[in-house]
Write a protein that holds these residues in place. Structure first.
Motif, PDB file in Angstrom:
ATOM      1  N   LEU A  42       0.675  -1.233   0.106  1.00 12.48           N
ATOM      2  CA  LEU A  42       0.349  -0.263   0.031  1.00 12.48           C
ATOM      3  C   LEU A  42       0.802   1.301  -0.342  1.00 12.48           C
ATOM      4  CD1 LEU A  42      -2.465   1.803   0.677  1.00 12.48           C
ATOM      5  CD2 LEU A  42      -2.666   1.038   2.789  1.00 12.48           C
ATOM      6  N   LEU A  43       0.902   2.258  -1.004  1.00 14.58           N
ATOM      7  CA  LEU A  43       1.686   3.145  -1.428  1.00 14.58           C
ATOM      8  C   LEU A  43       0.470   4.315  -1.105  1.00 14.58           C
ATOM      9  CD1 LEU A  43       4.918   2.120  -3.648  1.00 14.58           C
ATOM     10  CD2 LEU A  43       3.886   2.304  -1.286  1.00 14.58           C
ATOM     11  N   CYS A  44       0.816   5.778  -0.213  1.00 12.05           N
ATOM     12  CA  CYS A  44      -0.500   6.532   0.076  1.00 12.05           C
ATOM     13  C   CYS A  44       0.555   7.901  -0.465  1.00 12.05           C
ATOM     14  CB  CYS A  44       0.164   6.567   1.566  1.00 12.05           C
ATOM     15  SG  CYS A  44      -0.522   4.757   2.157  1.00 12.05           S
ATOM     16  N   ILE A 103       7.823  -5.279  -8.008  1.00 12.21           N
ATOM     17  CA  ILE A 103       8.091  -6.509  -7.125  1.00 12.21           C
ATOM     18  C   ILE A 103       6.877  -6.914  -7.401  1.00 12.21           C
ATOM     19  CG2 ILE A 103       7.585  -8.087  -5.458  1.00 12.21           C
ATOM     20  CD1 ILE A 103      10.885  -5.737  -4.541  1.00 12.21           C
ATOM     21  N   CYS A 104       5.564  -6.349  -6.853  1.00 12.88           N
ATOM     22  CA  CYS A 104       4.618  -6.419  -6.909  1.00 12.88           C
ATOM     23  C   CYS A 104       3.822  -6.372  -8.799  1.00 12.88           C
ATOM     24  CB  CYS A 104       3.681  -4.937  -6.801  1.00 12.88           C
ATOM     25  SG  CYS A 104       3.618  -5.333  -4.823  1.00 12.88           S
ATOM     26  N   LEU A 105       3.591  -6.190  -9.709  1.00 14.80           N
ATOM     27  CA  LEU A 105       4.008  -6.418 -11.389  1.00 14.80           C
ATOM     28  C   LEU A 105       4.125  -7.423 -11.478  1.00 14.80           C
ATOM     29  CD1 LEU A 105       3.871  -2.226 -12.140  1.00 14.80           C
ATOM     30  CD2 LEU A 105       1.752  -3.739 -12.114  1.00 14.80           C
ATOM     31  N   TYR A 138      -1.629  -4.943  -4.785  1.00 17.79           N
ATOM     32  CA  TYR A 138      -0.911  -3.062  -4.829  1.00 17.79           C
ATOM     33  C   TYR A 138      -2.153  -2.475  -4.788  1.00 17.79           C
ATOM     34  CZ  TYR A 138       1.026   0.690  -6.268  1.00 17.79           C
ATOM     35  OH  TYR A 138       2.512   2.068  -5.827  1.00 17.79           O
ATOM     36  N   LEU A 139      -2.420  -1.595  -3.750  1.00 14.84           N
ATOM     37  CA  LEU A 139      -2.475  -0.854  -3.835  1.00 14.84           C
ATOM     38  C   LEU A 139      -2.240   0.700  -3.645  1.00 14.84           C
ATOM     39  CD1 LEU A 139      -5.974   0.709  -3.648  1.00 14.84           C
ATOM     40  CD2 LEU A 139      -5.836   0.527  -1.220  1.00 14.84           C
ATOM     41  N   PHE A 178      -4.618  -8.225  -7.251  1.00 12.65           N
ATOM     42  CA  PHE A 178      -5.601  -6.282  -6.678  1.00 12.65           C
ATOM     43  C   PHE A 178      -4.667  -5.938  -7.097  1.00 12.65           C
ATOM     44  CE2 PHE A 178      -6.894  -2.976  -4.691  1.00 12.65           C
ATOM     45  CZ  PHE A 178      -7.890  -2.810  -4.348  1.00 12.65           C
ATOM     46  N   ILE A 179      -4.573  -4.486  -8.713  1.00  9.67           N
ATOM     47  CA  ILE A 179      -3.463  -3.992  -8.654  1.00  9.67           C
ATOM     48  C   ILE A 179      -4.229  -2.823  -9.193  1.00  9.67           C
ATOM     49  CG2 ILE A 179      -2.383  -3.288 -10.213  1.00  9.67           C
ATOM     50  CD1 ILE A 179      -0.915  -5.587  -8.804  1.00  9.67           C
TER      51      ILE A 179
END
Length: 425
Positions: free
Chosen positions: A68-70, A119-121, A127-128, A244-245
């Protein structure tokens, strides 16, 4: 159950801490609303500190079940602008004066968050991205950003469609309209609050935004000036399967009524709820993939078959170490091992190495046994022929083979010396 047991069981969501400039003072900050929702839906936030060199240590934060990146400062334009910017030096300087708290580029944070996004991709980790986090996701996939919405987007937008995307004096209270795209996750989450115009009021706090959306993404919402306010990867969206991307430019977690914890819409928390659902499913999928199966208990018949195969490999190993010394060895003794190898073509590298150690070359056992039989026939024939030779003939034959043996030995020694000389040069 102890707290340490829960830390092991619950899925881990990586969140990067931020350092933001507010009122000329640096303050370490991570939005508590994000943390409250992540914990409330059953995941554990793991904070990655924004310090020099931490991007080289991301493997230390494994296992990663979600990211989770804000919000945060502007992303370094050099990471996405391949062409020259249309902004003049005077305009860039004005932007820095107006948005001094956001234009202080943090290259270390950029490196950390882009590394996490990639990394998520690569692994399909949930990833949110909220606000800056959505911009990081778009840049990681090759998209670009407006360096300043007011200078780049608003200049070609009619006055009636222009949008104020941020208000420094009224962070949580500021709202503007976005239009939801049908048949998208946002449509599903806010469905009961949408009218015919498909619009909701959202909280945003940004002067940059998506300019060119990366090809893999589909828009979910637009503001009236045409800015994309939400997007997702439809091929990587199924929370029940750990997919979840998504990126949201606005802040649903902060869309609350004044002086209250009540949300503006029932769907405000859905992004976090579905994200954590995907994180939990991803953790289960990851655990299943890495789980070591327990040893199977074999019944007597299977155990007997296993022993026959093991004996076959053991005999094969001894055979190829010195086959002529094995007495009473039958081809049928090697057949179970050969049949086993023929029927099991999908072996791991570890299994293949183990079988080689046990004499897995029984694949060629039949031909080897045939050669042994042929050599035995030749030896028997030679004895018959030599039995008819005189003593003088046998002596000459023996001398000839002794002489040939000596010549072979000399030539071998010479060639070995030549090879050593070449190696020394």
């Amino acid at each position: 159950m102890s707290s340490s047991d829960l830390a092991v069981i619950l899925p881990r969501v990586i969140i990067v801490s931020r350092r933001s400039l507010r009122k000329n003072k640096f303050v370490d900050f991570v939005g508590e609303y994000h943390l409250d929702l992540i914990v409330g839906y059953g995941a554990v936030p793991v904070i990655v500190p924004r310090v020099a060199g931490v991007h080289t240590l991301l493997q230390s934060f494994e296992p990663i079940h979600g990211v989770l990146l804000c919000e945060g400062e502007d992303i370094d334009p050099s990471l996405y602008e391949v062409e020259e910017t249309s902004l003049s030096n005077e305009e860039l300087e004005e932007i820095r004066r107006l948005h001094v708290s956001d234009t202080a580029i943090d290259k270390e944070k950029d490196t950390i968050e882009l590394s996490l996004a990639r990394i998520c991709l690569e692994r399909n980790i949930p990833y949110l991205g909220i606000c800056r986090g959505s911009q990081v996701l778009n840049v990681a996939c090759g998209g670009t950003l407006y360096q300043d919405i007011g200078k780049e987007l608003a200049r070609c937008c009619p006055d009636e469609k222009k949008v104020v995307h941020m208000d420094y004096e009224n962070y949580d209270g500021h709202r503007h309209t976005v239009k939801i795209v049908e048949e998208t996750p946002l449509h599903q989450w806010f469905k009961e609050s949408l009218k015919d115009d498909m619009e909701i009021q959202v909280n945003s706090y940004h002067h940059q935004g998506v300019k060119r959306l990366a090809q893999r993404f589909t828009p979910m919402a637009f503001s009236s000036d045409g800015l994309i306010e939400g997007f997702y990867d439809p091929d990587a969206y199924c929370p029940e399967e750990g997919k979840f991307i998504m990126g949201l430019q606005f802040h649903p977690e902060r869309m609350r009524k004044a002086n209250s914890d009540e949300f503006d819409y029932p769907g405000c928390t859905a992004a976090y709820k579905e994200f954590v659902k995907g994180v939990i499913a991803y953790q289960k999928k990851l655990n299943c993939a890495t789980k070591v199966p327990k040893s199977l208990k074999l019944d007597k018949e299977l155990e007997q078959k296993r022993n026959v195969i093991v004996r076959s490999f053991s005999l094969a190993k001894t055979l190829y170490a010195g086959g002529h010394n094995i007495r009473h060895l039958r081809e049928s003794d090697l057949k179970p091992g050969a049949e086993f190898l023929e029927s099991n073509i999908a072996l791991s590298l570890q299994q293949e190495n183990r079988l080689m150690q046990m004499g897995a070359t029984v694949r060629n056992a039949s031909s080897y046994m045939e050669r042994l039989k042929l050599n035995a026939k030749r030896e028997k024939l030679a004895r018959v022929v030599m039995g008819k030779m005189t003593i003088e003939q046998l002596s000459e034959l023996n001398m000839f083979y002794n002489m040939m043996g000596q010549i072979c030995s000399d030539m071998l020694e010479m060639k070995q010396l030549q090879n050593v000389s070449v190696d020394l040069l």
